[in-house]
Design a protein around this motif. Structure first.
Motif, PDB file in Angstrom:
ATOM      1  N   ILE A   1      -3.014  -5.792   1.452  1.00  0.00           N
ATOM      2  CA  ILE A   1      -3.152  -4.358   1.673  1.00  0.00           C
ATOM      3  C   ILE A   1      -1.780  -3.760   1.984  1.00  0.00           C
ATOM      4  O   ILE A   1      -1.088  -4.231   2.892  1.00  0.00           O
TER       5      ILE A   1
ATOM      6  N   ASN B   1       8.878   3.056  -0.494  1.00  0.00           N
ATOM      7  CA  ASN B   1       8.207   1.754  -0.510  1.00  0.00           C
ATOM      8  C   ASN B   1       9.037   0.722  -1.242  1.00  0.00           C
ATOM      9  O   ASN B   1       9.143  -0.442  -0.831  1.00  0.00           O
TER      10      ASN B   1
ATOM     11  N   HIS C   1      -8.702   9.569   2.526  1.00  0.00           N
ATOM     12  CA  HIS C   1      -7.907   8.344   2.650  1.00  0.00           C
ATOM     13  C   HIS C   1      -8.568   7.156   1.969  1.00  0.00           C
ATOM     14  O   HIS C   1      -7.887   6.229   1.538  1.00  0.00           O
TER      15      HIS C   1
ATOM     16  N   ARG D   1      -0.574   9.085   3.464  1.00  0.00           N
ATOM     17  CA  ARG D   1      -0.522   7.617   3.458  1.00  0.00           C
ATOM     18  C   ARG D   1      -1.899   7.071   3.105  1.00  0.00           C
ATOM     19  O   ARG D   1      -2.908   7.536   3.627  1.00  0.00           O
ATOM     20  N   GLN D   2      -1.901   6.077   2.223  1.00  0.00           N
ATOM     21  CA  GLN D   2      -3.182   5.522   1.792  1.00  0.00           C
ATOM     22  C   GLN D   2      -3.079   4.007   1.633  1.00  0.00           C
ATOM     23  O   GLN D   2      -2.078   3.488   1.122  1.00  0.00           O
ATOM     24  N   LYS D   3      -4.111   3.288   2.078  1.00  0.00           N
ATOM     25  CA  LYS D   3      -4.173   1.841   1.919  1.00  0.00           C
ATOM     26  C   LYS D   3      -4.563   1.509   0.482  1.00  0.00           C
ATOM     27  O   LYS D   3      -5.539   2.042  -0.044  1.00  0.00           O
ATOM     28  N   ARG D   4      -3.778   0.617  -0.116  1.00  0.00           N
ATOM     29  CA  ARG D   4      -4.066   0.223  -1.502  1.00  0.00           C
ATOM     30  C   ARG D   4      -3.850  -1.274  -1.666  1.00  0.00           C
ATOM     31  O   ARG D   4      -3.244  -1.934  -0.826  1.00  0.00           O
TER      32      ARG D   4
ATOM     33  N   GLU E   1       0.485   0.068   2.390  1.00  0.00           N
ATOM     34  CA  GLU E   1       0.342   1.495   2.662  1.00  0.00           C
ATOM     35  C   GLU E   1       1.366   2.244   1.823  1.00  0.00           C
ATOM     36  O   GLU E   1       2.573   2.116   2.043  1.00  0.00           O
TER      37      GLU E   1
ATOM     38  N   GLN F   1       7.106   7.098  -3.051  1.00  0.00           N
ATOM     39  CA  GLN F   1       6.925   5.653  -3.173  1.00  0.00           C
ATOM     40  C   GLN F   1       8.242   4.934  -3.444  1.00  0.00           C
ATOM     41  O   GLN F   1       8.311   3.703  -3.359  1.00  0.00           O
TER      42      GLN F   1
END
Length: 517
Positions: free
Chosen positions: A368, A417, A384, A358-361, A370, A414
Motif C-alpha cells: 500500500i 513520490n 478517499h 492523498r489516496q491509498k493505492r 500513498e 506524484q
C-alpha cells in the motif's frame, strides 16, 4: 537479523509453546488460517539484498580498472619520456585489460561462490594472468613489434598487475564474506511440492556450496500421505494460496517446483496463482527422466532447473531505472514547478480545502502506497476509498478540477513520490485505488491475473495511458485492455521504451482524453 534457519525455529517452537495460527485473507476475500511458523518467518526483519549479478559486474569493472591503472603507472614510472612513440603502450594496456577480463571469465573467477574462496581463486588468477602475458609475448614475436615495447615495462606490468589483482581480490573476498554473514547475498527460497521429490531436491541443494539459497519452507496443495508435514527437515507451511500470501508479507526471491512435467494440469493451476508475484520461478530437473541439451538448463550450484518465469526489471535494470527516475524526475519537478505553483493557487482560490489529495493505492507487490494528487473534487465530497468513479459532468468536480483532470495536471504532485519517496516510478502501470471497481466488481474479479501488473513499481504514466486507456473504467473491456497494456510494458521494458512513453505522454493527453473527466 540477517539470516535464519527454519529448522532451528522449529526446535525453539517445540521447546516452548507454539504460537497460534493467524488469520489471513485470500485475494478473493476468503478467510484462511496462516501457519504460525510462516507468520514468524514473515515477521522477521529483512535486510536489502545485493544481486550476485551486480556484484560480479562490479568485480569485472574493478579488474579492468586495476589492470589499466597498473599498466599506466608502470609506464609513467619506467617508460614515460624515454620512448619515441607511446602508441604501442597505449594499445597494449587496454588490450591486456580486455584479455584479462575474457581470461578470468573463462576461468570462472566471477561467480560469487568463487569470490568467497580466496586461495583457490588466486591460484587460478595467477595462472590466467601468466598465460595472458605469455600470449602477449607470442603476439609481439609473430607481429615483429617486440622492439617497440620495453621488456622491463612488460615485466613490471606483469608483477604490478598481478600483485594489484591479488590485493583487489583479497578485499573483494573479505567484502563478499561479510555480506554473506549478514544475509545480504541470500536468496529466500520456497519449495513447491512435498514427498520424495521435494526431499531429494532439498538434499541436493544443501549439498551445494555457496548457492546463497535460504529455504523458507515447503508448500503443497496435497494433504495426503504423498505430502507429509515435514520434508527433509523443513515444514510444510501451507498451500499455494498460503505461498502467495507469504510472498506478499515478506520478501521471497525464488520458488522451485518439484512437480514432474507430466503433471501438466496441476502445474499450470499452481503457476496461474504464482506468476503474478515478482519472483523467479524454476522447475526442478533434478530427478526428471526427460533430458534436454545442457544449454536448456540454468543451475543452482550443480542442480539443474528449467526457467519458467523471471522477475521483471531485476539486477542492473533496477539500478538503471532508479537512476532514470531520480534524474529525469528531478528535472521534471524543477521544470514543472511553475505550473504546479499556479495550479495550487488556482485550487485555493476556486474552492475550500487542502491543495493536495492523498489516496491509498496498490504499489509494488500489492504494497500500500500513498500517492499525492492535486485536489480536483470538492473537499466535502472527497472520496478517499474511490468507491465511486468520477464520471462525465460529475457534480463533485470543481471548475479547476475539471481542467486539471482533463489535462492530467492533477497527477504532477506524484513527482514527489518518484523523487523523494521512491514508491512510484515515472513510467509503469498506473496505481489503482485499493477498492476500485467496475460495474460493482473489483478489478481483480474482472481480469484474470490482474495483480501481475504489480510485479513492478507503478508509474505516473504508462503504456496503457499513451494508448488512450486512462480515466474512467466503466466497462469490463476498458480495465481488461488497460491491464493487457500494463503487462506488455512489464514484459518489454527498456529505458528506450520509458523515453518513448514519456515523449508520447503530452501528445496522448491532448488527443486521447475522451475517458478523462
Amino acid at each position: 537479523m540477517g539470516t535464519f534457519d527454519v529448522r532451528d525455529m522449529m526446535k525453539a517452537d517445540a521447546a516452548g509453546s507454539a504460537a497460534p495460527a493467524s488469520m489471513g485473507k485470500t485475494e478473493d476475500g476468503q478467510t484462511r488460517r496462516f501457519h504460525p511458523l510462516a507468520e514468524r518467518i514473515a515477521a522477521l526483519p529483512v535486510k536489502p539484498t545485493l544481486s550476485p549479478v551486480m556484484i560480479e559486474g562490479l568485480v569485472r569493472l574493478l579488474d579492468v580498472l586495476v589492470v589499466l591503472a597498473a599498466g599506466g603507472l608502470i609506464y609513467w614510472l619506467y617508460a614515460a619520456g624515454k620512448v619515441d612513440d607511446p602508441l604501442a603502450y597505449q594499445i597494449t594496456i587496454p588490450v591486456v585489460a580486455v584479455g584479462a577480463l575474457a581470461t578470468f571469465q573463462a576461468l570462472r573467477l566471477y561467480p560469487v561462490g568463487a569470490l568467497r574462496h580466496f586461495a583457490g581463486m588466486v591460484v587460478r588468477l595467477i595462472g590466467g594472468w601468466t598465460m595472458l602475458f605469455l600470449i602477449a609475448l607470442a603476439a609481439f614475436f609473430f607481429l615483429k613489434v617486440g622492439s617497440q615495447v620495453s621488456r622491463g615495462w612488460l615485466i613490471g606490468f606483469y608483477l604490478a598487475g598481478g600483485g594489484a589483482l591479488i590485493a583487489e581480490r583479497f578485499a573483494v573476498t573479505a567484502a563478499v564474506r561479510r555480506l554473506t554473514r549478514s544475509g545480504r547475498l541470500e536468496r529466500r527460497t520456497a519449495i513447491v511440492g512435498g514427498g520424495e521429490a521435494g526431499a531429494e531436491l532439498i538434499k541436493a541443494l544443501e549439498a551445494q556450496k555457496d548457492t546463497g539459497l535460504r529455504i523458507c519452507g515447503v508448500f503443497d496443495d496435497r494433504n495426503d500421505a504423498r505430502s507429509p508435514d515435514l520434508v527433509a527437515g523443513y515444514p510444510k507451511l501451507g498451500t499455494i494460496d498460503d505461498l502467495v500470501e507469504f510472498a506478499r508479507r515478506t520478501r521471497l526471491d525464488l520458488v522451485i517446483f518439484t512437480l514432474p512435467i507430466s503433471a501438466e494440469a496441476r502445474l499450470l493451476t499452481m503457476l496461474r496463482k504464482l506468476w503474478i508475484l515478482p519472483i523467479d520461478i524454476r522447475l526442478s530437473a533434478h530427478m526428471s527422466k526427460l533430458r534436454f541439451r545442457p544449454r536448456s538448463y540454468s543451475y543452482l550450484g550443480a542442480v539443474p532447473v528449467l526457467d519458467v518465469f523471471d522477475r521483471p526489471i531485476a539486477d542492473w535494470d533496477i539500478v538503471v531505472k532508479w537512476l532514470f527516475d531520480k534524474f529525469v524526475g528531478t528535472l521534471a519537478l524543477i521544470a514543472l514547478s511553475p505550473v504546479m505553483l499556479a495550479t495550487a493557487i488556482a485550487i485555493k482560490l476556486d474552492s475550500k480545502g487542502p491543495v493536495f489529495f492523498r489516496q491509498k493505492r496498490y504499489g509494488f507487490n500489492n504494497e500500500i502506497v500513498e500517492v499525492l494528487k492535486f485536489r480536483s473534487l470538492r473537499h466535502e465530497m472527497t472520496d478517499h476509498a474511490a468507491a465511486k468513479q468520477v464520471t462525465k459532468d460529475d457534480p463533485r468536480v470543481t471548475r479547476v478540477g475539471r481542467f486539471i483532470r482533463k489535462t492530467s495536471i492533477d497527477e504532477l504532485p506524484q513527482l514527489i513520490n518518484v523523487v523523494f519517496k521512491g514508491d512510484l516510478s515515472l513510467v509503469g502501470p498506473r496505481p489503482h485505488a485499493i477498492h476500485a471497481k467496475t460495474l460493482n466488481r473489483a478489478y481483480e474479479q474482472v481480469v484474470d491475473g490482474y495483480f501481475a501488473r504489480h510485479k513492478v513499481k507503478p508509474g505516473i504514466t504508462g503504456w496503457a495511458q499513451i494508448h488512450g486507456w486512462r480515466g474512467e473504467t466503466d466497462t469490463e473491456d476498458k480495465i481488461q485492455r488497460r491491464v493487457e497494456h500494463d503487462l506488455y510494458y512489464i514484459e518489454n521494458w527498456s529505458v528506450l521504451l520509458d523515453l518513448y512513453i514519456l515523449a508520447k505522454t503530452p501528445f496522448s493527453l491532448l488527443t486521447k482524453n475522451e475517458n478523462a473527466y
